[in-house]
Scaffold this motif. Structure first.
Motif, PDB file in Angstrom:
ATOM      1  N   GLN A  44       0.877  -1.172   0.000  1.00  0.00           N
ATOM      2  CA  GLN A  44       0.000   0.000   0.000  1.00  0.00           C
ATOM      3  C   GLN A  44       0.908   1.214   0.000  1.00  0.00           C
ATOM      4  OE1 GLN A  44      -2.382   0.038   3.534  1.00  0.00           O
ATOM      5  NE2 GLN A  44      -0.791   0.984   4.750  1.00  0.00           N
ATOM      6  N   ALA A  45       0.365   2.353  -0.385  1.00  0.00           N
ATOM      7  CA  ALA A  45       1.175   3.564  -0.398  1.00  0.00           C
ATOM      8  C   ALA A  45       0.280   4.772  -0.227  1.00  0.00           C
ATOM      9  CB  ALA A  45       1.956   3.676  -1.701  1.00  0.00           C
ATOM     10  N   ALA A  46       0.791   5.734   0.524  1.00  0.00           N
ATOM     11  CA  ALA A  46       0.125   7.028   0.603  1.00  0.00           C
ATOM     12  C   ALA A  46       0.352   7.735  -0.728  1.00  0.00           C
ATOM     13  CB  ALA A  46       0.704   7.850   1.745  1.00  0.00           C
ATOM     14  N   TYR A  47      -0.607   8.540  -1.114  1.00  0.00           N
ATOM     15  CA  TYR A  47      -0.465   9.289  -2.357  1.00  0.00           C
ATOM     16  C   TYR A  47       0.857  10.050  -2.351  1.00  0.00           C
ATOM     17  CZ  TYR A  47      -1.376  12.414  -6.212  1.00  0.00           C
ATOM     18  OH  TYR A  47      -1.275  13.095  -7.399  1.00  0.00           O
ATOM     19  N   SER A  48       1.202  10.639  -1.236  1.00  0.00           N
ATOM     20  CA  SER A  48       2.406  11.469  -1.144  1.00  0.00           C
ATOM     21  C   SER A  48       3.704  10.675  -1.280  1.00  0.00           C
ATOM     22  CB  SER A  48       2.411  12.241   0.178  1.00  0.00           C
ATOM     23  OG  SER A  48       2.399  11.335   1.263  1.00  0.00           O
ATOM     24  N   GLU A  49       3.661   9.350  -1.122  1.00  0.00           N
ATOM     25  CA  GLU A  49       4.863   8.525  -1.253  1.00  0.00           C
ATOM     26  C   GLU A  49       5.192   8.189  -2.705  1.00  0.00           C
ATOM     27  OE1 GLU A  49       4.723   5.907   2.830  1.00  0.00           O
ATOM     28  OE2 GLU A  49       3.524   5.229   1.115  1.00  0.00           O
ATOM     29  N   LEU A  50       4.190   8.170  -3.547  1.00  0.00           N
ATOM     30  CA  LEU A  50       4.401   7.708  -4.920  1.00  0.00           C
ATOM     31  C   LEU A  50       5.245   8.655  -5.774  1.00  0.00           C
ATOM     32  CD1 LEU A  50       0.936   6.067  -5.452  1.00  0.00           C
ATOM     33  CD2 LEU A  50       3.133   4.915  -5.211  1.00  0.00           C
ATOM     34  N   PRO A  51       5.097   9.978  -5.661  1.00  0.00           N
ATOM     35  CA  PRO A  51       5.963  10.846  -6.476  1.00  0.00           C
ATOM     36  C   PRO A  51       7.449  10.666  -6.190  1.00  0.00           C
ATOM     37  CG  PRO A  51       4.083  12.091  -5.682  1.00  0.00           C
ATOM     38  CD  PRO A  51       4.067  10.758  -4.976  1.00  0.00           C
ATOM     39  N   GLY A  52       7.823  10.309  -4.974  1.00  0.00           N
ATOM     40  CA  GLY A  52       9.224  10.060  -4.667  1.00  0.00           C
ATOM     41  C   GLY A  52       9.775   8.858  -5.411  1.00  0.00           C
ATOM     42  N   ALA A  53       8.938   7.859  -5.635  1.00  0.00           N
ATOM     43  CA  ALA A  53       9.356   6.654  -6.349  1.00  0.00           C
ATOM     44  C   ALA A  53       9.306   6.842  -7.865  1.00  0.00           C
ATOM     45  CB  ALA A  53       8.465   5.482  -5.952  1.00  0.00           C
ATOM     46  N   LEU A  54       8.471   7.780  -8.304  1.00  0.00           N
ATOM     47  CA  LEU A  54       8.295   8.035  -9.741  1.00  0.00           C
ATOM     48  C   LEU A  54       8.419   9.540  -9.996  1.00  0.00           C
ATOM     49  CD1 LEU A  54       5.152   5.744 -10.044  1.00  0.00           C
ATOM     50  CD2 LEU A  54       7.447   5.194 -10.874  1.00  0.00           C
ATOM     51  N   PRO A  55       9.612  10.108  -9.822  1.00  0.00           N
ATOM     52  CA  PRO A  55       9.766  11.560  -9.844  1.00  0.00           C
ATOM     53  C   PRO A  55       9.424  12.233 -11.168  1.00  0.00           C
ATOM     54  CG  PRO A  55      11.911  10.497  -9.712  1.00  0.00           C
ATOM     55  CD  PRO A  55      10.869   9.426  -9.563  1.00  0.00           C
ATOM     56  N   ALA A  56       9.510  11.536 -12.283  1.00  0.00           N
ATOM     57  CA  ALA A  56       9.194  12.149 -13.573  1.00  0.00           C
ATOM     58  C   ALA A  56       7.691  12.176 -13.855  1.00  0.00           C
ATOM     59  CB  ALA A  56       9.915  11.406 -14.698  1.00  0.00           C
ATOM     60  N   LEU A  57       6.908  11.578 -12.985  1.00  0.00           N
ATOM     61  CA  LEU A  57       5.458  11.472 -13.168  1.00  0.00           C
ATOM     62  C   LEU A  57       4.771  12.709 -12.590  1.00  0.00           C
ATOM     63  CD1 LEU A  57       3.005   9.714 -13.935  1.00  0.00           C
ATOM     64  CD2 LEU A  57       3.246   8.593 -11.733  1.00  0.00           C
ATOM     65  N   SER A  58       3.950  13.376 -13.396  1.00  0.00           N
ATOM     66  CA  SER A  58       3.245  14.563 -12.916  1.00  0.00           C
ATOM     67  C   SER A  58       2.107  14.168 -11.969  1.00  0.00           C
ATOM     68  CB  SER A  58       2.672  15.358 -14.092  1.00  0.00           C
ATOM     69  OG  SER A  58       1.559  14.681 -14.652  1.00  0.00           O
ATOM     70  N   ASP A  59       1.700  15.098 -11.121  1.00  0.00           N
ATOM     71  CA  ASP A  59       0.592  14.840 -10.194  1.00  0.00           C
ATOM     72  C   ASP A  59      -0.686  14.493 -10.947  1.00  0.00           C
ATOM     73  OD1 ASP A  59       2.004  15.129  -7.850  1.00  0.00           O
ATOM     74  OD2 ASP A  59       1.444  17.231  -7.569  1.00  0.00           O
ATOM     75  N   LYS A  60      -0.944  15.169 -12.060  1.00  0.00           N
ATOM     76  CA  LYS A  60      -2.168  14.902 -12.821  1.00  0.00           C
ATOM     77  C   LYS A  60      -2.173  13.480 -13.370  1.00  0.00           C
ATOM     78  CE  LYS A  60      -5.040  16.268 -16.719  1.00  0.00           C
ATOM     79  NZ  LYS A  60      -5.770  15.065 -16.553  1.00  0.00           N
ATOM     80  N   VAL A  61      -1.057  13.064 -13.946  1.00  0.00           N
ATOM     81  CA  VAL A  61      -0.991  11.710 -14.512  1.00  0.00           C
ATOM     82  C   VAL A  61      -1.076  10.677 -13.394  1.00  0.00           C
ATOM     83  CG1 VAL A  61       0.415  10.076 -15.840  1.00  0.00           C
ATOM     84  CG2 VAL A  61       0.218  12.454 -16.585  1.00  0.00           C
ATOM     85  N   LEU A  62      -0.404  10.925 -12.270  1.00  0.00           N
ATOM     86  CA  LEU A  62      -0.496  10.001 -11.140  1.00  0.00           C
ATOM     87  C   LEU A  62      -1.940   9.855 -10.680  1.00  0.00           C
ATOM     88  CD1 LEU A  62       0.651   8.160  -8.954  1.00  0.00           C
ATOM     89  CD2 LEU A  62       1.207  10.228  -7.632  1.00  0.00           C
ATOM     90  N   SER A  63      -2.633  10.963 -10.527  1.00  0.00           N
ATOM     91  CA  SER A  63      -4.052  10.923 -10.126  1.00  0.00           C
ATOM     92  C   SER A  63      -4.885  10.158 -11.139  1.00  0.00           C
ATOM     93  CB  SER A  63      -4.602  12.340  -9.976  1.00  0.00           C
ATOM     94  OG  SER A  63      -3.991  12.984  -8.903  1.00  0.00           O
ATOM     95  N   ASP A  64      -4.641  10.417 -12.421  1.00  0.00           N
ATOM     96  CA  ASP A  64      -5.383   9.716 -13.484  1.00  0.00           C
ATOM     97  C   ASP A  64      -5.122   8.214 -13.444  1.00  0.00           C
ATOM     98  OD1 ASP A  64      -6.398  12.131 -14.375  1.00  0.00           O
ATOM     99  OD2 ASP A  64      -5.086  12.245 -16.147  1.00  0.00           O
TER     100      ASP A  64
END
Length: 117
Positions: A44-64
Motif C-alpha cells: 500500500q502507499a500514501a499518495y504522497s509517497e508515490l511521487p518520490g518513487a516516480l519523480p518524472a510522473l506529474s501529479d495529474k498523470v499520477l491521479s489519473d
C-alpha cells in the motif's frame, strides 16, 4: 493461445472481451504499470509517497492512473479523516493477482535490455 473471434468486430468504446485486451486495458497508459509496480512493492502507499518513487510522473498523470486502477478494481482508495486529509492506496485481490504478470514483464524486459548491443 485461443483465438478471440468475438472481438474481431468489437465496436469502438465497448468493453474488451479477449483476455489479453482486458489485461492491456487495465494496464494501459504510460506509467500505469510503474504505478502498479510501486504498489506491489509496498503493498500500500500514501499518495504522497508515490511521487518520490516516480519523480518524472506529474501529479495529474499520477491521479489519473490511480483513478484508472481504482475503476478497474485493482486498487482501493482509502481516505483518512483529518487535516490535511490523507489518502492511501491498497491493492485488491485482483491487483495482487497481477504480480505474476508484472514479474513476467520484468523478466522479459531484463532479458531484452541485457541482450541489447
Amino acid at each position: 493461445m485461443a483465438d478471440c473471434p468475438q472481438d474481431r468486430l468489437v465496436p469502438p468504446g465497448s468493453e474488451p472481451r479477449c483476455p489479453v485486451d482486458v489485461t492491456l486495458a487495465t494496464l494501459g497508459g504510460r506509467w500505469t504499470p510503474l504505478v502498479l509496480r510501486e504498489l506491489l512493492r509496498r503493498g500500500q502507499a500514501a499518495y504522497s509517497e508515490l511521487p518520490g518513487a516516480l519523480p518524472a510522473l506529474s501529479d495529474k498523470v499520477l491521479s489519473d492512473r490511480l483513478a484508472q486502477l481504482t475503476a478497474a478494481g485493482v486498487v482501493e482508495r482509502h481516505r483518512t479523516p483529518g487535516w490535511p486529509p490523507r489518502v492511501h492506496y491498497v491493492l485488491t485481490a485482483r491487483g495482487r493477482a497481477l504480480e505474476p504478470v508484472m514479474h513476467s514483464m520484468w523478466e522479459w524486459g531484463t532479458a531484452v535490455r541485457d541482450d541489447a548491443p
